[in-house]
Design a protein around this motif. Structure first.
Motif, PDB file in Angstrom:
ATOM      1  N   MET A   1      52.014  32.032  55.477  1.00 11.59           N
ATOM      2  CA  MET A   1      50.786  33.126  55.483  1.00 11.59           C
ATOM      3  C   MET A   1      49.578  32.402  54.911  1.00 11.59           C
ATOM      4  N   LYS A   2      48.653  32.540  55.684  1.00 12.47           N
ATOM      5  CA  LYS A   2      47.143  32.190  54.951  1.00 12.47           C
ATOM      6  C   LYS A   2      46.310  32.980  55.051  1.00 12.47           C
ATOM      7  N   VAL A   3      45.715  33.294  53.777  1.00 12.03           N
ATOM      8  CA  VAL A   3      44.696  34.339  53.437  1.00 12.03           C
ATOM      9  C   VAL A   3      43.249  33.645  53.281  1.00 12.03           C
ATOM     10  N   LEU A   4      42.420  34.288  53.703  1.00 12.11           N
ATOM     11  CA  LEU A   4      40.729  33.790  53.721  1.00 12.11           C
ATOM     12  C   LEU A   4      40.104  35.098  53.245  1.00 12.11           C
ATOM     13  N   PHE A   5      39.245  34.925  51.921  1.00 11.23           N
ATOM     14  CA  PHE A   5      38.440  36.228  51.499  1.00 11.23           C
ATOM     15  C   PHE A   5      37.158  35.905  51.986  1.00 11.23           C
ATOM     16  N   VAL A   6      36.302  36.705  52.354  1.00  6.66           N
ATOM     17  CA  VAL A   6      35.012  36.565  52.857  1.00  6.66           C
ATOM     18  C   VAL A   6      33.896  37.624  52.334  1.00  6.66           C
ATOM     19  N   CYS A   7      32.810  36.826  51.778  1.00  4.72           N
ATOM     20  CA  CYS A   7      31.655  37.660  51.556  1.00  4.72           C
ATOM     21  C   CYS A   7      30.282  37.181  52.221  1.00  4.72           C
ATOM     22  N   LEU A   8      29.303  37.322  51.680  1.00  4.19           N
ATOM     23  CA  LEU A   8      28.131  36.616  52.219  1.00  4.19           C
ATOM     24  C   LEU A   8      27.885  35.401  51.918  1.00  4.19           C
ATOM     25  N   GLY A   9      27.623  35.068  50.496  1.00  9.77           N
ATOM     26  CA  GLY A   9      27.155  33.969  49.761  1.00  9.77           C
ATOM     27  C   GLY A   9      28.200  32.818  49.599  1.00  9.77           C
ATOM     28  N   ASN A  10      29.587  33.354  49.382  1.00  7.91           N
ATOM     29  CA  ASN A  10      30.599  32.805  48.945  1.00  7.91           C
ATOM     30  C   ASN A  10      30.666  31.929  47.512  1.00  7.91           C
ATOM     31  N   ILE A  11      29.680  32.686  46.820  1.00  9.60           N
ATOM     32  CA  ILE A  11      29.439  32.317  45.336  1.00  9.60           C
ATOM     33  C   ILE A  11      29.657  33.472  44.382  1.00  9.60           C
ATOM     34  N   CYS A  12      29.756  34.635  44.817  1.00  7.89           N
ATOM     35  CA  CYS A  12      30.215  35.752  43.813  1.00  7.89           C
ATOM     36  C   CYS A  12      31.449  36.545  44.073  1.00  7.89           C
ATOM     37  N   ARG A  13      31.445  37.347  45.301  1.00 12.14           N
ATOM     38  CA  ARG A  13      32.643  38.013  45.493  1.00 12.14           C
ATOM     39  C   ARG A  13      33.780  37.524  45.971  1.00 12.14           C
ATOM     40  N   SER A  14      33.578  36.712  47.327  1.00 12.61           N
ATOM     41  CA  SER A  14      34.734  35.911  47.570  1.00 12.61           C
ATOM     42  C   SER A  14      35.524  34.912  46.768  1.00 12.61           C
ATOM     43  N   PRO A  15      34.755  34.144  45.974  1.00 14.58           N
ATOM     44  CA  PRO A  15      35.463  33.105  44.949  1.00 14.58           C
ATOM     45  C   PRO A  15      36.171  34.000  44.004  1.00 14.58           C
ATOM     46  N   THR A  16      35.599  34.975  43.475  1.00 15.24           N
ATOM     47  CA  THR A  16      36.547  35.646  42.519  1.00 15.24           C
ATOM     48  C   THR A  16      37.678  36.360  43.136  1.00 15.24           C
ATOM     49  N   ALA A  17      37.652  36.668  44.399  1.00 14.89           N
ATOM     50  CA  ALA A  17      38.735  37.242  45.075  1.00 14.89           C
ATOM     51  C   ALA A  17      39.907  36.246  45.167  1.00 14.89           C
ATOM     52  N   GLU A  18      39.281  34.873  45.397  1.00 12.77           N
ATOM     53  CA  GLU A  18      40.263  33.692  45.521  1.00 12.77           C
ATOM     54  C   GLU A  18      40.879  33.375  44.124  1.00 12.77           C
ATOM     55  N   GLY A  19      39.939  33.413  43.195  1.00 12.57           N
ATOM     56  CA  GLY A  19      40.363  32.850  41.894  1.00 12.57           C
ATOM     57  C   GLY A  19      41.670  34.098  41.365  1.00 12.57           C
ATOM     58  N   VAL A  20      41.069  35.192  41.512  1.00 14.05           N
ATOM     59  CA  VAL A  20      42.101  36.192  41.020  1.00 14.05           C
ATOM     60  C   VAL A  20      43.417  36.273  41.968  1.00 14.05           C
ATOM     61  N   PHE A  21      43.347  36.248  43.010  1.00 14.97           N
ATOM     62  CA  PHE A  21      44.638  36.211  43.927  1.00 14.97           C
ATOM     63  C   PHE A  21      45.489  35.210  43.799  1.00 14.97           C
ATOM     64  N   ARG A  22      44.687  33.978  43.437  1.00 14.95           N
ATOM     65  CA  ARG A  22      45.408  32.644  43.325  1.00 14.95           C
ATOM     66  C   ARG A  22      46.413  32.838  41.958  1.00 14.95           C
ATOM     67  N   LYS A  23      45.715  33.376  40.910  1.00  9.41           N
ATOM     68  CA  LYS A  23      46.351  33.651  39.652  1.00  9.41           C
ATOM     69  C   LYS A  23      47.626  34.468  39.778  1.00  9.41           C
ATOM     70  N   TYR A  24      47.444  35.652  40.580  1.00 10.66           N
ATOM     71  CA  TYR A  24      48.412  36.668  40.800  1.00 10.66           C
ATOM     72  C   TYR A  24      49.736  35.865  41.599  1.00 10.66           C
ATOM     73  N   LEU A  25      49.040  34.948  42.583  1.00 12.48           N
ATOM     74  CA  LEU A  25      50.291  34.364  43.496  1.00 12.48           C
ATOM     75  C   LEU A  25      50.919  33.484  42.694  1.00 12.48           C
ATOM     76  N   ALA A  26      50.416  32.755  41.565  1.00 15.96           N
ATOM     77  CA  ALA A  26      50.983  31.652  40.952  1.00 15.96           C
ATOM     78  C   ALA A  26      52.151  32.275  39.950  1.00 15.96           C
ATOM     79  N   GLU A  27      51.912  33.326  39.697  1.00 15.43           N
ATOM     80  CA  GLU A  27      52.652  34.182  38.635  1.00 15.43           C
ATOM     81  C   GLU A  27      53.790  35.050  39.630  1.00 15.43           C
ATOM     82  N   SER A  28      53.846  34.630  40.826  1.00 10.87           N
ATOM     83  CA  SER A  28      54.708  35.576  41.665  1.00 10.87           C
ATOM     84  C   SER A  28      55.690  34.522  42.461  1.00 10.87           C
TER      85      SER A  28
END
Ligand code: 4NP
Length: 154
Positions: A1-28
């Motif tokens: 399963m491959k998940v892609l988060f998308v915003c406008l600039g890829n410098i605020c919202r979607s990298p935050t989503a990537e970082g948060v979800f990556r951490k939750y995933l790593a702990e799962s």
């Protein structure tokens, strides 16, 4: 399963989503079953790291975004990812326009998918510090819901 988060600039919202979800995933238990990336519909910040305000707010909650680099979303992403999640309705409309006719990727508005109180993650770029905290709050809730969904699906 491959998940892609998308915003406008890829410098605020979607990298935050990537970082948060990556951490939750790593702990799962899904750590080696799900891969995550993020992209922007615009190419303005390609190659740059996330906004310093984004990095600072995220790091205070334990998410290290320092190695991420912005890139623009492409039509190819619709062949390379299973689930593409937009931060707001404008990002979703841009992605719909980019989507190839033969794409099988699922495209959705992240918050709306989980019936969270708001349907969009507001763009924090032109606002103050609180905007970055709000983005983190919304994305922590959405990431929990996404993890729960994938635990059922993967
Ligand atoms: P993002 O925020 O879409 O969450 O990365 C923005 C970043 C940059 C700009 C707008 C929104 N900008 O206008 O450069």
């Amino acid at each position: 399963m491959k998940v892609l988060f998308v915003c406008l600039g890829n410098i605020c919202r979607s990298p935050t989503a990537e970082g948060v979800f990556r951490k939750y995933l790593a702990e799962s238990a899904l750590a080696d079953k799900v891969t995550v990336d993020s992209a922007g519909t615009a190419d303005w910040h390609t190659g740059k790291g996330p906004d310093p305000r984004t990095c600072e707010a995220a790091l205070k909650r334990g998410y290290d975004l320092s190695k991420l680099q912005a890139r623009q979303a492409t039509a190819e992403d619709f062949h390379n990812f299973d689930l593409i999640l937009a931060m707001d309705k404008s990002n979703l409309a841009n992605l719909e326009a980019l989507r190839p006719a033969d794409s099988r990727a699922e495209l959705d508005l992240l918050l709306q998918r989980y019936d969270l109180p708001r349907s969009e993650v507001p763009d924090p770029y032109y606002g103050g510090e609180q905007g970055f905290e709000d983005v983190l709050d919304l994305l922590e809730n959405a990431s929990q819901a996404l993890l729960a969904e994938l635990q059922e699906r993967v």
